[in-house]
Design a protein around this motif. Structure first.
Motif, mmCIF file in Angstrom:
data_model
loop_
_atom_site.group_PDB
_atom_site.id
_atom_site.type_symbol
_atom_site.label_atom_id
_atom_site.label_comp_id
_atom_site.label_asym_id
_atom_site.label_seq_id
_atom_site.Cartn_x
_atom_site.Cartn_y
_atom_site.Cartn_z
ATOM 1 N N ASN A 1 -9.070 4.125 42.922
ATOM 2 C CA ASN A 1 -7.873 4.049 41.930
ATOM 3 C C ASN A 1 -6.763 3.483 42.639
ATOM 4 N N SER B 1 -9.806 5.179 33.165
ATOM 5 C CA SER B 1 -9.544 6.319 34.327
ATOM 6 C C SER B 1 -10.879 7.407 34.255
ATOM 7 N N CYS C 1 -11.698 8.056 39.949
ATOM 8 C CA CYS C 1 -11.978 6.661 40.201
ATOM 9 C C CYS C 1 -11.698 5.808 38.875
ATOM 10 N N THR C 2 -11.684 4.525 38.863
ATOM 11 C CA THR C 2 -11.540 3.593 37.739
ATOM 12 C C THR C 2 -12.529 2.812 37.445
ATOM 13 N N ARG D 1 -10.059 10.848 32.010
ATOM 14 C CA ARG D 1 -9.722 11.915 32.947
ATOM 15 C C ARG D 1 -10.223 13.220 32.217
ATOM 16 N N ASN E 1 -3.247 0.703 36.064
ATOM 17 C CA ASN E 1 -3.139 2.320 36.040
ATOM 18 C C ASN E 1 -3.228 2.701 34.646
ATOM 19 N N SER F 1 -0.392 9.385 40.685
ATOM 20 C CA SER F 1 -1.040 8.281 41.461
ATOM 21 C C SER F 1 -0.853 8.349 42.642
ATOM 22 N N GLU G 1 -3.247 10.801 44.253
ATOM 23 C CA GLU G 1 -4.480 10.436 44.331
ATOM 24 C C GLU G 1 -4.904 9.507 45.482
#
Length: 527
Positions: free
Chosen positions: A330, A357, A370-371, A394, A469, A488, A491
């Motif tokens: 992320n 996401s 994670c992304t 998410r 993001n 953010s 995380e």
């Protein structure tokens, strides 16, 4: 009467329980013998079916078919002594461990693609346990795709057992399926430069089969893996699924090991990967890094972090119409300094396609979210070159147990269909995603949905400091409140904590090992 797949998995997991309870082997040591027995059981089933087809007619002067005839049908050739049925019939008192080791050696001799891939440590297991394991496997009949699912279940279960380092060889199947569904690898060359046990290739083949084509004809598979034990798992996994490919023992930061392609840059239709996150210590002074602008076209980041090196390697491996899909930390979406400069250049190229996401607890070894990043070089020439689709998944998941989540089939199809709608492609409706599309207001075509998806223009992304993001663009559902910057930052802090914890475990293992050597050396001196 057909047996339930879950019942098969439960029964076969008792094979692993036998080893865990009755041997001194660690999970990392007993996983390969069990997977090897599963491999052998299924290999004989496929071999026997083809053997009937190839058997010469009565009175024919033709001899029995050789290994090449089976290889032409994507089947592993088994000599009589290397077959599961032969091992099952060996009398009590036979050295079963030695017989299994010889069987694996014989399979490798007749099937060069499997050279040094199969387990040969059966002598450490013990004949009594091996005999029980073979008896447990003997009555189980698993065919085709069902076997692949069972094999994948075992791979995931062993990754969960081993925990540390498990993620290096196994990526959860629902994550892999979503990547595959979005990049749509119908045909062409596929590269995974951090291929682990080869799951990306297996699911790509499944995608091709689901669209009524033969992966053996449509796909050319190339993988890089620097951990030898994991590379062996990948070769077994491909063989189990009837797939051929070229997997090389190399380090993707520095090496381009495919001599038949004369390098990697610009050679692939698809790149898929789950690279290790936040790797430090990459030698940027090496000539293959420092002097290769074609491999790192957006410049080398100054930060001691491998994330953006991976991203550039994926990009540079694609041909002019290629697509890439990969898992990324992320923190990479908002990384600052020289990494932000690389990200800006990547976005300005027009090739960033989709960013998704994913929430926490999808991976066995870390709890982090994670992304998923998707790149598309072919998109640069179209009307979407100035756009990026952001999806916040998410809140889309199935809770497996307290600590683990995945996507259902319908959810994978739903998320992939959002991308298809945006691209102007036909949606797929094989897994019941219609209801999810309707609930989200997407039945009649693509639309931005607060809290779920948003198309952002390049100017919008520039206004956000070139952040990728999704939370900065998608927003929240009506009635919900979310502080994106706080989430953010939290995380990123959690990601850093887990990275430091993993490093601490590695140091602990190293210190313990060195301490043991010192103590042993002291005892040797005393003696």
């Amino acid at each position: 009467m057909a047996i339930d797949l879950a019942e098969i998995e439960k029964r076969l997991w008792s094979v692993a329980d036998q080893l865990r309870a009755n041997s001194g082997l660690k999970p990392s040591e007993y996983s390969r013998p069990v997977l090897g027995l599963l491999f052998l059981r299924y290999a004989e089933s496929r071999f026997a079916a083809v053997e009937k087809e190839l058997r010469p007619r009565e009175g024919s002067r033709l001899g029995p078919p050789g290994p090449d005839a089976y290889k032409a049908r994507n089947v592993i050739y088994l000599s009589p002594e290397a077959r599961f049925s032969h091992l099952l019939q060996l009398p009590d008192g036979s050295n079963l461990g030695r017989a299994l080791n010889h069987a694996m050696e014989d399979i490798e001799k007749h099937n060069p693609d499997l050279a040094d891939a199969l387990p040969k440590n059966y002598g450490a297991v013990g004949d009594g346990i091996l005999r029980e394991l073979i008896k447990l496997l003997a009555p189980v009949e698993i065919e085709g795709d069902a076997f692949g699912k069972v094999y994948e279940y075992f791979m995931g279960s062993f990754a969960l057992q081993e925990m540390q380092k498990g993620g290096e060889y196994y990526t959860p199947s629902s994550i892999v399926r979503l990547i595959v569904e979005i990049i749509e690898p119908y045909r062409g060359r596929i590269l995974d430069p951090a291929c682990g046990s080869g799951g990306m290739f297996v699911h790509s083949a499944d995608f091709v089969r689901a669209h009524q084509a033969s992966p053996e004809k449509e796909l050319s598979i190339y993988g890089i893996e620097k951990v030898s034990e994991t590379l062996r798992l990948a070769k077994m996994n491909l063989a189990v699924h009837g797939l051929g490919g070229t997997i090389k023992d190399a380090n993707a930061y520095y090496d381009e090991p495919f001599s038949d392609l004369d390098g990697v840059v610009g050679k692939f239709d698809f790149v898929m990967a789950n690279p290790p996150f936040n790797v430090t210590g990459v030698d940027k002074d090496k000539e293959s890094v420092a002097k290769r602008a074609d491999r790192f076209p957006f410049g080398l980041p100054r930060a001691d972090n491998g994330n953006y090196l991976w991203i550039e390697l994926f990009w540079s491996a694609l041909n002019e119409a290629g697509r890439a899909g990969f898992v990324m930390a992320n923190s990479a979406a908002d990384a600052r300094g020289s990494e932000a400069e690389v990200r800006q250049r990547l976005i300005e190229s027009g090739g960033v396609d989709v960013i998704v996401s994913v929430g926490p607890n999808f991976f066995y070894t870390v709890t982090l979210p994670c992304t998923l990043w998707f790149l598309d070089k072919g998109k640069r020439a179209g009307n979407r070159a100035d756009e990026v689709l952001f999806i916040d998944a998410r809140h889309t998941f199935r809770q497996i147990d307290r600590a683990h989540r995945d996507f259902t089939d319908a959810q994978v199809e739903f998320l992939a269909n959002i991308v298809r709608l945006w691209r102007g492609e036909e949606i797929e409706a094989n897994w019941g995603s219609d209801e999810l599309l309707a609930t989200s207001g997407l039945s009649d075509g693509y639309a931005d949905v607060p809290g779920l998806c948003k198309v952002a223009k390049r100017s919008d992304i520039e206004a956000q400091g070139w952040s990728l993001n999704p939370g900065r663009y998608v927003g929240v559902k009506a009635g919900e409140v979310e502080d994106v910057d706080f989430a953010s930052r939290l995380e990123n802090l959690q990601e850093e904590f887990e990275r430091l914890t993993a490093e601490a475990r590695d140091w602990e293992t190293t210190i313990a090992s060195n301490g043991a050597r010192i103590v042993q050396g002291a005892w040797d001196i005393v003696k």
